[in-house]
Design a protein around this motif. Structure first.
Motif, mmCIF file in Angstrom:
data_model
loop_
_atom_site.group_PDB
_atom_site.id
_atom_site.type_symbol
_atom_site.label_atom_id
_atom_site.label_comp_id
_atom_site.label_asym_id
_atom_site.label_seq_id
_atom_site.Cartn_x
_atom_site.Cartn_y
_atom_site.Cartn_z
ATOM 1 N N LYS A 273 0.569 -1.157 0.175
ATOM 2 C CA LYS A 273 -0.273 -0.149 -0.172
ATOM 3 C C LYS A 273 1.113 1.582 -0.104
ATOM 4 C CE LYS A 273 -3.097 2.624 2.896
ATOM 5 N NZ LYS A 273 -4.172 2.362 4.094
ATOM 6 N N GLU A 274 1.843 1.537 0.660
ATOM 7 C CA GLU A 274 2.764 2.457 1.111
ATOM 8 C C GLU A 274 3.689 2.633 0.218
ATOM 9 O OE1 GLU A 274 1.772 4.451 2.924
ATOM 10 O OE2 GLU A 274 0.339 3.698 3.861
ATOM 11 N N THR A 275 4.064 1.874 -0.700
ATOM 12 C CA THR A 275 4.895 1.587 -1.679
ATOM 13 C C THR A 275 5.044 1.406 -3.023
ATOM 14 O OG1 THR A 275 5.648 -0.422 -1.934
ATOM 15 C CG2 THR A 275 6.538 1.219 0.075
ATOM 16 N N THR A 276 5.862 2.004 -3.788
ATOM 17 C CA THR A 276 4.980 1.582 -5.783
ATOM 18 C C THR A 276 5.193 0.013 -6.425
ATOM 19 O OG1 THR A 276 7.208 1.930 -6.481
ATOM 20 C CG2 THR A 276 6.268 4.164 -6.564
ATOM 21 N N LEU A 277 5.800 -0.896 -5.154
ATOM 22 C CA LEU A 277 5.384 -1.894 -5.682
ATOM 23 C C LEU A 277 4.074 -2.573 -6.039
ATOM 24 C CD1 LEU A 277 8.247 -4.114 -3.047
ATOM 25 C CD2 LEU A 277 8.170 -3.068 -5.621
ATOM 26 N N ALA A 278 3.447 -2.018 -5.605
ATOM 27 C CA ALA A 278 1.394 -2.422 -5.636
ATOM 28 C C ALA A 278 1.500 -1.983 -7.726
ATOM 29 C CB ALA A 278 0.442 -1.687 -5.371
ATOM 30 N N ASP A 279 2.001 -1.306 -7.927
ATOM 31 C CA ASP A 279 2.073 -0.923 -9.608
ATOM 32 C C ASP A 279 3.106 -1.999 -10.451
ATOM 33 O OD1 ASP A 279 0.686 1.047 -8.850
ATOM 34 O OD2 ASP A 279 2.167 2.503 -8.566
ATOM 35 N N ILE A 280 3.661 -2.519 -9.967
ATOM 36 C CA ILE A 280 5.024 -3.798 -10.353
ATOM 37 C C ILE A 280 4.692 -4.219 -11.719
ATOM 38 C CG2 ILE A 280 5.989 -4.753 -8.936
ATOM 39 C CD1 ILE A 280 8.212 -4.382 -10.218
ATOM 40 N N LYS A 281 5.380 -4.365 -12.637
ATOM 41 C CA LYS A 281 4.442 -5.812 -13.456
ATOM 42 C C LYS A 281 5.400 -6.835 -14.090
ATOM 43 C CE LYS A 281 0.133 -3.607 -15.101
ATOM 44 N NZ LYS A 281 -0.273 -2.777 -14.209
ATOM 45 N N VAL A 282 5.646 -8.000 -13.747
ATOM 46 C CA VAL A 282 6.767 -9.049 -14.810
ATOM 47 C C VAL A 282 7.091 -8.320 -16.072
ATOM 48 C CG1 VAL A 282 6.780 -11.205 -15.526
ATOM 49 C CG2 VAL A 282 5.134 -11.188 -13.913
ATOM 50 N N GLY A 283 8.382 -8.304 -15.731
ATOM 51 C CA GLY A 283 9.390 -7.669 -16.710
ATOM 52 C C GLY A 283 9.320 -6.419 -16.384
ATOM 53 N N GLY A 284 8.833 -5.657 -15.218
ATOM 54 C CA GLY A 284 8.820 -4.321 -14.832
ATOM 55 C C GLY A 284 10.773 -4.254 -14.689
ATOM 56 N N GLN A 285 11.314 -3.182 -14.487
ATOM 57 C CA GLN A 285 12.559 -2.944 -13.932
ATOM 58 C C GLN A 285 12.976 -2.309 -12.560
ATOM 59 O OE1 GLN A 285 15.001 -0.783 -16.827
ATOM 60 N NE2 GLN A 285 15.544 -2.943 -18.006
ATOM 61 N N VAL A 286 13.883 -2.358 -11.785
ATOM 62 C CA VAL A 286 13.425 -2.380 -10.145
ATOM 63 C C VAL A 286 15.121 -1.643 -10.133
ATOM 64 C CG1 VAL A 286 11.825 -3.095 -9.576
ATOM 65 C CG2 VAL A 286 13.959 -4.069 -9.105
ATOM 66 N N ASN A 287 15.710 -0.876 -8.786
ATOM 67 C CA ASN A 287 16.648 -0.587 -8.389
ATOM 68 C C ASN A 287 17.385 -1.591 -7.569
ATOM 69 O OD1 ASN A 287 17.673 1.001 -10.274
ATOM 70 N ND2 ASN A 287 16.267 2.647 -9.127
ATOM 71 N N LEU A 288 18.629 -1.893 -7.304
ATOM 72 C CA LEU A 288 19.135 -2.854 -6.581
ATOM 73 C C LEU A 288 20.458 -2.427 -5.781
ATOM 74 C CD1 LEU A 288 18.452 -6.138 -8.738
ATOM 75 C CD2 LEU A 288 16.943 -5.657 -6.724
ATOM 76 N N GLU A 289 19.697 -2.451 -4.296
ATOM 77 C CA GLU A 289 21.330 -2.390 -4.099
ATOM 78 C C GLU A 289 21.680 -3.700 -2.835
ATOM 79 O OE1 GLU A 289 23.026 0.742 -0.293
ATOM 80 O OE2 GLU A 289 21.344 1.633 -1.403
ATOM 81 N N VAL A 290 22.748 -4.046 -3.117
ATOM 82 C CA VAL A 290 23.181 -5.333 -2.163
ATOM 83 C C VAL A 290 23.721 -4.252 -0.503
ATOM 84 C CG1 VAL A 290 23.493 -6.341 -4.117
ATOM 85 C CG2 VAL A 290 25.450 -5.877 -3.280
ATOM 86 N N ASP A 291 23.186 -5.500 0.118
ATOM 87 C CA ASP A 291 23.901 -5.385 1.477
ATOM 88 C C ASP A 291 25.078 -4.409 1.941
ATOM 89 O OD1 ASP A 291 23.507 -5.736 4.400
ATOM 90 O OD2 ASP A 291 23.932 -7.222 4.597
ATOM 91 N N LEU A 292 25.176 -3.708 2.506
ATOM 92 C CA LEU A 292 26.988 -3.548 2.366
ATOM 93 C C LEU A 292 27.710 -4.036 2.974
ATOM 94 C CD1 LEU A 292 26.025 0.776 3.463
ATOM 95 C CD2 LEU A 292 27.527 0.270 1.593
ATOM 96 N N LEU A 293 27.492 -5.045 3.914
ATOM 97 C CA LEU A 293 28.460 -5.330 4.300
ATOM 98 C C LEU A 293 28.730 -6.829 3.021
ATOM 99 C CD1 LEU A 293 26.405 -6.743 8.073
ATOM 100 C CD2 LEU A 293 29.085 -5.198 7.158
ATOM 101 N N ALA A 294 28.251 -7.640 2.656
ATOM 102 C CA ALA A 294 28.278 -8.484 1.534
ATOM 103 C C ALA A 294 29.837 -7.682 0.924
ATOM 104 C CB ALA A 294 27.792 -8.586 0.680
ATOM 105 N N ARG A 295 29.282 -6.536 0.209
ATOM 106 C CA ARG A 295 30.600 -5.655 -0.659
ATOM 107 C C ARG A 295 32.024 -5.082 -0.391
ATOM 108 N NH1 ARG A 295 27.051 -0.616 -3.299
ATOM 109 N NH2 ARG A 295 26.189 -0.166 -1.729
#
Length: 218
Positions: A166-188
């Protein structure tokens, strides 16, 4: 720094192209800018941007060519909804995890299906980021702090509860849609530490042999 707990959904109301980069104007919706100053950082779909102009319900930010090349902001248009979060303060509750706002790459939604009252979303990460995604670890998707449920190669899934939907734009995403990814800082940082002196060599990579020698396998 951010927490990945989204404050509001904003709306891109103007895009001014400027010789390879651009300037965005974003309406902040219910997000108050009353204590925001020029030069402050605001996360837009997980991308840390600097406010260069402020209004009561909007701000402007320049987006560099580097940021456009690495994030989904390059495909944004007027009317695109975005997740917004103000930068951490000393009194902010740490409800998510440490998020830098420096996007590592773009993922793609490959499946979404209901899971009781929640939704299970499966994404494909770029091959070079897959090694940083771990089951029950943290990942940031369009600025949202989420827990990884399952991992299968470059594919991973997350569970989205009704409030987050409800509170984010994930409600609008559809299969094939692109998203920004940030991995965990500790892993890097762990990767660089494991490389030791080899980190100075451009072609250095984490290998199974290196992990075994570091005590991660028996």
């Amino acid at each position: 720094m951010f927490t990945g707990i989204i404050s509001a959904i904003g709306l891109i109301t103007a895009i001014e192209h400027k010789g390879g980069d651009c300037r965005l104007t974003i309406n902040t919706g219910k997000l108050s800018l009353s204590d925001t100053q020029l030069g402050d950082s605001i996360a837009v779909n997980g991308v840390c941007l600097t406010a260069i102009e402020l209004g009561k319900q909007h701000f402007c930010a320049d987006v560099s060519n580097e940021t456009l090349s690495r994030t989904s902001l390059k495909t944004a248009v007027v009317g695109t909804k975005v997740n917004l979060e103000l930068a951490l303060t000393p009194t902010t509750r740490m409800g998510g995890h440490i998020v830098s706002g420096h996007v590592d790459g773009i993922g793609e939604l490959v499946e979404l299906k209901p899971d009781a009252r929640s939704w299970r979303l499966s994404f494909k990460a770029p091959d070079d980021l897959a090694k940083y995604v771990a089951e029950k670890g943290s990942i940031t998707i369009n600025g949202i702090s989420l827990t990884v449920n399952t991992v299968n190669g470059a594919l991973f899934s997350v569970n989205i509860v009704p409030h987050t939907l409800k509170e984010t734009t994930l409600a609008d995403i559809k299969v094939g849609g692109q998203v920004n990814l940030e991995v965990d800082l500790l892993a890097r940082y762990l990767e660089r530490l494991l490389l030791g002196d080899k980190a100075a060599k451009p072609e250095s990579h984490i290998t199974e042999e290196l992990l075994r020698n570091s005590g991660f396998f028996r």
